[in-house]
Scaffold this active site. Structure first.
Site, PDB file in Angstrom:
ATOM      1  CB  SER A 121      -0.926  -0.008   1.213  1.00 16.89           C
ATOM      2  OG  SER A 121      -0.183   0.020   2.413  1.00 16.89           O
ATOM      3  CG  HIS A 123      -1.161  -5.443   4.098  1.00  9.40           C
ATOM      4  ND1 HIS A 123      -0.647  -4.764   5.171  1.00  9.40           N
ATOM      5  CD2 HIS A 123      -0.598  -4.872   2.998  1.00  9.40           C
ATOM      6  CE1 HIS A 123       0.182  -3.819   4.742  1.00  9.40           C
ATOM      7  NE2 HIS A 123       0.221  -3.866   3.436  1.00  9.40           N
ATOM      8  CD  GLU A 171      -0.666  -1.942   8.995  1.00  9.43           C
ATOM      9  OE1 GLU A 171      -0.176  -1.508  10.052  1.00  9.43           O
ATOM     10  OE2 GLU A 171      -0.147  -1.785   7.875  1.00  9.43           O
ATOM     11  CD  GLU A 223       2.067  -5.252   7.776  1.00 14.33           C
ATOM     12  OE1 GLU A 223       1.518  -4.929   8.852  1.00 14.33           O
ATOM     13  OE2 GLU A 223       2.570  -4.438   6.989  1.00 14.33           O
ATOM     14  CG  ASP A 237      -2.342   1.922   8.384  1.00 15.27           C
ATOM     15  OD1 ASP A 237      -3.041   2.837   7.879  1.00 15.27           O
ATOM     16  OD2 ASP A 237      -1.280   1.501   7.879  1.00 15.27           O
ATOM     17  CD  GLU A 245       0.161   3.891   9.623  1.00 18.34           C
ATOM     18  OE1 GLU A 245       0.485   3.321  10.686  1.00 18.34           O
ATOM     19  OE2 GLU A 245       0.604   3.545   8.515  1.00 18.34           O
ATOM     20  CG  ASP A 261       2.270   4.984   5.653  1.00 22.06           C
ATOM     21  OD1 ASP A 261       3.319   5.300   5.080  1.00 22.06           O
ATOM     22  OD2 ASP A 261       1.819   3.814   5.617  1.00 22.06           O
ATOM     23  CE  LYS A 289       5.197   1.969   5.833  1.00 23.53           C
ATOM     24  NZ  LYS A 289       4.022   2.222   4.944  1.00 23.53           N
ATOM     25  CG  HIS A 317       6.739  -3.988   9.422  1.00 24.20           C
ATOM     26  ND1 HIS A 317       6.195  -5.240   9.455  1.00 24.20           N
ATOM     27  CD2 HIS A 317       5.693  -3.128   9.610  1.00 24.20           C
ATOM     28  CE1 HIS A 317       4.893  -5.159   9.650  1.00 24.20           C
ATOM     29  NE2 HIS A 317       4.569  -3.895   9.750  1.00 24.20           N
ATOM     30  CE  LYS A 327       2.795   0.551  10.304  1.00 25.94           C
ATOM     31  NZ  LYS A 327       1.489   0.734   9.655  1.00 25.94           N
TER      32      LYS A 327
HETATM   33  P1  PGA Z   1       2.926  -1.338   3.203  1.00 22.51           P
HETATM   34  O1  PGA Z   1       1.992  -1.297   4.484  1.00 22.51           O
HETATM   35  O2  PGA Z   1       4.280  -1.773   3.631  1.00 22.51           O
HETATM   36  O3  PGA Z   1       2.226  -2.303   2.296  1.00 22.51           O
HETATM   37  O4  PGA Z   1       2.934   0.078   2.648  1.00 22.51           O
HETATM   38  C1  PGA Z   1       2.367  -0.715   5.686  1.00 22.51           C
HETATM   39  C2  PGA Z   1       1.545   0.500   6.034  1.00 22.51           C
HETATM   40  O5  PGA Z   1       0.655   0.926   5.278  1.00 22.51           O
HETATM   41  O6  PGA Z   1       1.786   1.089   7.079  1.00 22.51           O
HETATM   42 ZN    ZN Z   2       0.199   2.708   6.720  1.00 28.10          ZN
END
Ligand code: PGA
Ligand code: ZN
Length: 431
Positions: A49, A162, A171, A212, A249, A296, A323, A348, A376, A399
């Site tokens: 994502s 996911h 999430e 995840e 999230d 998030e 994010d 990230k 991650h 996370k």
């Molecule tokens: P992604 O998901 O690694 O697929 O971007 C993590 C997130 O959205 O926080």
């Molecule tokens: Zn996110």
């Protein structure tokens, strides 16, 4: 000094190719290199994502290999241009090395050499610098003051892109805010994970997991996901809220209507199109009903106004994390600070592509009194860089997915080692 750089195409946790960098360094001077040399490796993660403005992950596009997802070109950039430029440079000069790579690439989003090539080298440089300095990575990057252990936000129920289930939000995390230390918090989370599994089994719901490692059952609604988790927390013997809180999230970019700003289509949960106010009332109900401490991406990456309204309404009670809109980029975080778009940023490494720039994003958050949430990617590897990096950045929380799948557990396990090393010097608290 860097004496050698090599790279290899390896696989991530989803079976997609990614870049692993090998780096050798030795002390300068006659005969020094080989005898006192170090060799490290670093492997780059990959998101699903993703935000539109993330640094570019270079993929070969050759449909005959890995459906076009090969990274042989990125690997060849590491072995060629990056190696040629960096051999002989002091491996402890992280900032200079990262700057050299950014300049060599020459584009704003690292699309020429690939952020996957550049980040692999950047992480390997940090690891080698730590070894050459006789320090663990967290102490090398974070200094003497890097002693705070993060609260592990564990994503035990997966949805969105996911997982292939009927849950819109991506999430659902548990946050052991009331634990005395990291290892206790981790244990509480893991116990809840196992209880949740048995509850799902009892009700005839699937116990298979998403990318995840969180369970991915078909549920009627996002509420049901939160209800099940609260039930699992209590059945495991903990108080929901006081001891273990919740975080979500929604990754709303993945259900934002592409052409219509501020319009969202949730596939499940009753379906239908919702505008900002519609989404806001969904959130309000969940925030009133459940002990949620962090949310998030409540709105899509382009919906800065939705984010602003959300932060205005809920920012004093919860951490509002951006994010996809900030993509660990100082430029976007600055705009977010000016416009009060959130009160925290997700961090990230591969969204921006070098260790130095990631540290700059963290610093920007700190200056503004924002929180920052280390993360991650949904495509991960056995590399544990994130664990050390979180402690180094005094991140306070991270996370790294659920309580299964080794690519997630590797980070949690590395944090157990760091906690033991820190001993009495370590601290742990929420907020
Ligand atoms: P992604 O998901 O690694 O697929 O971007 C993590 C997130 O959205 O926080
Ligand atoms: Zn996110």
């Amino acid at each position: 000094q860097i004496t050698g750089i090599d790279a290899l195409e390896v696989l991530d946790s989803r079976g997609n190719p990614t870049v692993r960098v090998f780096l050798q360094a030795g002390h300068g001077g006659a005969g020094g290199g080989a005898r006192h040399g170090v060799r490290v490796s670093a492997t780059v993660p990959s998101g699903a994502s993703t935000g539109e403005y993330e640094a570019v992950e270079l993929r070969d596009g050759d449909r005959k290999r890995y459906g076009g997802r090969g990274v042989q070109e990125a690997v060849s950039h590491v072995r060629g241009e990056l190696r040629n430029a960096l051999v002989g440079v002091d491996v402890r000069d992280q900032r200079r090395i990262d700057r050299m790579m950014i300049e060599l690439d020459g584009t704003a989003n690292k699309e020429r050499l690939g952020a996957n090539a550049i980040l692999g080298v950047s992480m390997a440089v940090a690891k080698a610098g730590a070894v050459m300095s006789n320090l663990p990575l967290y102490a090398y990057l974070g200094g003497v003051g890097a002693t705070r252990m993060p609260v592990p936000c564990m994503n035990i129920l997966n949805g969105g892109v996911h997982a292939d289930n009927s849950v819109d939000f991506q999430e659902f995390m548990i946050v052991p805010v009331g634990a005395a230390c990291y290892s206790e918090g981790l244990r509480w989370n893991v116990e809840v994970f196992h209880v949740l599994k048995s509850i799902l089994k009892e009700r005839g719901l699937a116990t298979s997991v998403g990318d995840e490692g969180g369970f991915a059952p078909n549920l009627k609604s996002n509420e049901e996901a939160l209800e099940l988790i609260v039930e699992a927390i209590e059945k495991a013997g903990y108080k929901a809220g006081e001891q273990i809180a919740l975080a979500v999230d929604s990754a709303a970019t993945s259900f934002a209507m592409p052409q219509e700003e501020g319009q969202y289509v949730m596939k499940w949960s009753g379906g239908g199109v919702k505008d900002r106010e519609g989404m806001m009332s969904v959130y309000e109900r969940l925030l009133d009903e459940f002990p949620i401490v962090l949310w998030e991406d409540p709105f899509g990456e382009h919906d800065w106004e939705g984010f602003r309204l959300f932060t205005e309404r809920f920012g004093d009670r919860i951490e509002v994390v951006g994010d996809d809109n900030f993509v660990t980029n100082v430029q976007f975080i600055e705009r977010g600070i000016a416009e009060k778009t959130a009160n925290a940023a997700l961090i990230k490494l591969n969204q921006i592509g070098t260790v130095t720039e990631t540290i700059a994003a963290v610093k920007k958050c700190r200056q503004a009194g924002w929180r920052y949430f280390l993360s991650h990617r949904s495509g991960e590897t056995e590399d544990t860089f994130l664990a050390d990096f979180t402690v180094a950045m005094d991140g306070g929380h991270l996370k790294s997915g659920s309580a299964c799948r080794s690519e997630r557990i590797a980070k949690y396990n590395r944090l157990l080692e760091i906690e033991r090393q820190l001993g009495k010097d370590g601290s742990y608290y929420w907020g």
